[in-house]
Design a protein around this motif. Structure first.
Motif, PDB file in Angstrom:
ATOM      1  N   UNK A 287       0.773  -1.107  -0.095  1.00  0.00           N
ATOM      2  CA  UNK A 287       0.000  -0.145   0.047  1.00  0.00           C
ATOM      3  C   UNK A 287       0.826   1.084  -0.144  1.00  0.00           C
ATOM      4  N   UNK A 288       0.159   2.367  -0.577  1.00  0.00           N
ATOM      5  CA  UNK A 288       0.980   3.506  -0.432  1.00  0.00           C
ATOM      6  C   UNK A 288       0.219   4.477   0.623  1.00  0.00           C
ATOM      7  N   UNK A 289       0.779   5.699   0.787  1.00  0.00           N
ATOM      8  CA  UNK A 289       0.301   6.497   1.835  1.00  0.00           C
ATOM      9  C   UNK A 289      -1.066   7.318   1.548  1.00  0.00           C
ATOM     10  N   UNK A 290      -2.128   6.796   2.134  1.00  0.00           N
ATOM     11  CA  UNK A 290      -3.326   7.375   1.783  1.00  0.00           C
ATOM     12  C   UNK A 290      -4.280   6.552   1.060  1.00  0.00           C
ATOM     13  N   UNK A 291      -3.638   5.143   0.879  1.00  0.00           N
ATOM     14  CA  UNK A 291      -4.600   4.141   0.155  1.00  0.00           C
ATOM     15  C   UNK A 291      -5.910   4.208   0.973  1.00  0.00           C
ATOM     16  N   UNK A 292      -7.083   4.005   0.296  1.00  0.00           N
ATOM     17  CA  UNK A 292      -8.252   3.748   0.604  1.00  0.00           C
ATOM     18  C   UNK A 292      -8.287   2.035   0.967  1.00  0.00           C
ATOM     19  N   UNK A 293      -8.544   1.902   2.099  1.00  0.00           N
ATOM     20  CA  UNK A 293      -8.302   0.315   2.634  1.00  0.00           C
ATOM     21  C   UNK A 293      -9.327  -0.670   1.688  1.00  0.00           C
ATOM     22  N   UNK A 294     -10.284  -0.124   1.155  1.00  0.00           N
ATOM     23  CA  UNK A 294     -10.931  -0.856   0.060  1.00  0.00           C
ATOM     24  C   UNK A 294     -10.232  -1.223  -1.303  1.00  0.00           C
ATOM     25  N   UNK A 295      -9.422  -0.189  -1.453  1.00  0.00           N
ATOM     26  CA  UNK A 295      -8.444  -0.326  -2.569  1.00  0.00           C
ATOM     27  C   UNK A 295      -7.420  -1.487  -2.233  1.00  0.00           C
ATOM     28  N   UNK A 296      -6.910  -1.458  -1.028  1.00  0.00           N
ATOM     29  CA  UNK A 296      -5.889  -2.429  -0.643  1.00  0.00           C
ATOM     30  C   UNK A 296      -6.509  -3.904  -0.579  1.00  0.00           C
ATOM     31  N   UNK A 297      -7.675  -4.060  -0.084  1.00  0.00           N
ATOM     32  CA  UNK A 297      -8.558  -5.246  -0.030  1.00  0.00           C
ATOM     33  C   UNK A 297      -8.675  -5.725  -1.253  1.00  0.00           C
ATOM     34  N   UNK A 298      -8.982  -4.937  -2.461  1.00  0.00           N
ATOM     35  CA  UNK A 298      -9.095  -5.521  -3.812  1.00  0.00           C
ATOM     36  C   UNK A 298      -8.012  -6.131  -4.546  1.00  0.00           C
ATOM     37  N   UNK A 299      -6.862  -5.778  -3.749  1.00  0.00           N
ATOM     38  CA  UNK A 299      -5.556  -6.465  -4.476  1.00  0.00           C
ATOM     39  C   UNK A 299      -5.020  -7.663  -3.236  1.00  0.00           C
ATOM     40  N   UNK A 300      -5.902  -8.113  -2.716  1.00  0.00           N
ATOM     41  CA  UNK A 300      -5.480  -9.075  -1.764  1.00  0.00           C
ATOM     42  C   UNK A 300      -4.608 -10.339  -2.220  1.00  0.00           C
ATOM     43  N   UNK A 301      -3.698 -10.742  -1.523  1.00  0.00           N
ATOM     44  CA  UNK A 301      -3.165 -12.010  -2.172  1.00  0.00           C
ATOM     45  C   UNK A 301      -4.212 -13.156  -2.829  1.00  0.00           C
ATOM     46  N   UNK A 302      -3.933 -13.470  -3.981  1.00  0.00           N
ATOM     47  CA  UNK A 302      -4.715 -14.660  -4.643  1.00  0.00           C
ATOM     48  C   UNK A 302      -5.796 -13.971  -5.635  1.00  0.00           C
ATOM     49  N   UNK A 303      -6.087 -12.395  -5.481  1.00  0.00           N
ATOM     50  CA  UNK A 303      -6.982 -11.759  -6.434  1.00  0.00           C
ATOM     51  C   UNK A 303      -6.329 -12.118  -7.744  1.00  0.00           C
ATOM     52  N   UNK A 304      -7.413 -12.409  -8.855  1.00  0.00           N
ATOM     53  CA  UNK A 304      -7.077 -12.579 -10.146  1.00  0.00           C
ATOM     54  C   UNK A 304      -7.293 -10.846 -10.724  1.00  0.00           C
TER      55      UNK A 304
END
Length: 350
Positions: free
Chosen positions: A82-99
């Motif tokens: 994650x970069x500073x200021x990332x929306x937690x939803x954006x981080x969750x959208x790129x969770x390991x295993x996501x296609x």
């Protein structure tokens, strides 16, 4: 949080411009991603003729070697930083295993692992086959750009698609059908007329018919858009077919072997000069540059295209799948015209 260990894999590298024998299957090390980037494991990569042109040194947007070919891919997220200021939803959208699917502004897709910025990665709809999805980005984003960004067509408009049986041509035809457009398309490949008719396109066999005469006779008031990938004399003929206010968009140029870059530059300059004439417009479509310039357009368009593919509205024509390790052989087969349609390279297990 991203892992810290390096990932060891391979990628195809074009060491010098030339034939398929200039490609080398090269060991790579992919470190942990920088902030705002994800490390991904490539599952499938589409092969386009731009890859072959770049390998030969004949592609205007890829002028330097060494490089790794490939503009489009589907991958599995390994980790994301994650970069500073990332929306937690954006981080969750790129969770390991996501296609995720991606179109790249600069070639790099023929690899087992990559670090890519988060904005390039669009999650796949659930249930969409990664191989099918890998055949979507480049041709269909080009089609969206032609139809919506440059020509700005509306339901009921009429257009001419040059090379309508090619990858971009088929994408334009299907999206045009969904948008309620009236379409003519030049083609000569066996079975092309029947295929185009299924998309609602009136076929014109350019080997036996003068497309300008055919279309002008059917549409004396002109057409709203012409999409051209050939250049040369076709530019003038297509321009003359335009209705007042219509648009001719070039998205590629046919050139002489060994002089492709020069001929492309000359063609692009001609298109720009034609745009100085009053009454009609001309434009150049270069999707790698466009997606880099407008991240929101890219993400919205690719999300929409993947959804249409998931529900069956779009069906990319996949001629073959081959292991990534056979990419050099695939290039050779494409140069011999052994495939009609998209070839998708896959990694182990896909």
């Amino acid at each position: 949080m991203p892992g810290t260990r390096d990932l060891h894999g391979h990628a195809w590298v074009v060491e010098t411009f030339g034939g398929p024998d200039t490609m080398r299957w090269t060991a790579t090390v992919t470190p942990a991603p920088a902030p705002g980037h994800a490390r991904v494991r490539v599952l499938a990569a589409g092969v386009g003729f731009t890859d072959l042109m770049a390998r030969q040194g004949d592609y205007l947007l890829q002028r330097k070697a060494p490089f790794t070919p490939g503009y489009e891919l589907v991958a599995e997220v390994v980790d994301y930083a994650p970069s500073a200021g990332d929306d937690p939803r954006d981080t969750a959208a790129l969770a390991p295993g996501t296609l995720v699917a991606a179109a790249l502004p600069k070639m790099a897709a023929y690899a087992e692992y990559l670090n890519l910025p988060a904005w390039q990665l669009v999650p796949l709809p659930e249930g969409l086959d990664p191989v099918v999805a890998a055949a979507v980005p480049l041709d269909h984003l080009t089609a969206v750009s032609l139809l919506e960004t440059h020509a700005r067509v509306r339901r009921g408009d009429t257009l001419l698609i040059q090379g309508a049986s090619g990858g971009v041509g088929r994408a334009v035809a299907r999206l045009g059908q969904l948008a309620g457009l009236r379409m003519y398309g030049t083609a000569s490949a066996p079975g092309a007329a029947e295929q185009l008719a299924r998309y609602g396109v009136t076929p014109v066999d350019y080997r036996t018919q003068d497309f300008e005469k055919v279309v002008s006779a059917a549409e004396p008031g002109g057409v709203q858009a012409v999409f051209d990938h050939i250049g040369g004399a076709n530019l003038g003929k297509g321009y003359r077919l335009l209705a007042p206010g219509g648009t001719l968009v070039s998205y590629a140029f046919t050139g002489r072997p060994g002089r492709m870059m020069r001929d492309t530059a000359v063609g692009a300059a001609r298109v720009k000069l034609m745009n100085l004439r009053p009454g009609r417009r001309t434009a150049l479509c270069m999707v790698p540059n466009e997606l880099k310039a407008d991240h929101s357009w890219y993400r919205d368009a690719l999300t929409r295209l993947l959804a249409l593919t998931r529900d069956g509205s779009l069906r990319p024509a996949i001629a073959a799948t081959r292991p990534l390790r056979e990419a050099a052989d695939v290039h050779q087969a494409l140069e011999r015209r052994e495939f009609t349609g998209k070839v998708v390279l896959t990694t182990a297990g896909h």
